[in-house]
Design a protein around this motif. Structure first.
Motif: not given
Length: 150
Positions: A49-72
């Motif tokens: 469950g949950g969302c994990r975005l990994s690039y130059s940093k790693v973001e763990e969020v509940k919903n993709w709309r919460e990520v800091e990465h503007d394009l994603v």
């Protein structure tokens, strides 16, 4: 697991003449080409469950709309990233090199989350879909970055 790669580009000249404000009045001319360096996008389902975005940093969020990465986040807001998932972005070169990495990423996202090369939902070829999403984060993006990657 799904993997998509989109090539970076070198622009010899024409930067600025690929912006609508210029080419709609004066025409435009660019010379650019794809190179053997890429942006890779890896999508894995996430059974925990949950969302994990990994690039130059790693973001763990509940919903993709919460990520800091503007394009994603722009793609997520248009509901093309499904939950739960892990998305990993890997670039052969660092961002800010002038090789069109954000546009290559935008095109990789479009290739990953749209089923057809010509998306019937928005009635545009994928390079135009990618350009439209990148314009959410940078309204002054030209067209030269997308065409070599397409």
């Amino acid at each position: 697991m799904k993997i998509v790669r989109s090539p970076l580009r070198v622009s010899l000249f024409g930067g600025g003449s690929d912006l609508p404000a210029y080419y709609e009045k004066h025409g435009g001319l660019i010379i650019s080409f794809a190179i053997d360096r890429c942006i890779s996008l890896i999508h894995n389902d996430r059974p925990t469950g949950g969302c994990r975005l990994s690039y130059s940093k790693v973001e763990e969020v509940k919903n993709w709309r919460e990520v800091e990465h503007d394009l994603v986040r722009a793609y997520a807001e248009y509901n093309h990233i499904l939950l739960p998932a892990t998305i990993t972005i890997v670039g052969d070169v660092p961002k800010g090199t002038g090789l069109g990495s954000s546009s290559a990423l935008s095109l990789a996202l479009a290739m990953m989350y749209y089923k057809n090369p010509y998306d019937m939902k928005v009635h545009l070829p994928l390079w135009k879909v990618a350009k439209r999403f990148e314009e959410y984060t940078n309204p002054h993006v030209g067209i030269q970055d997308f065409l070599p990657a397409y």
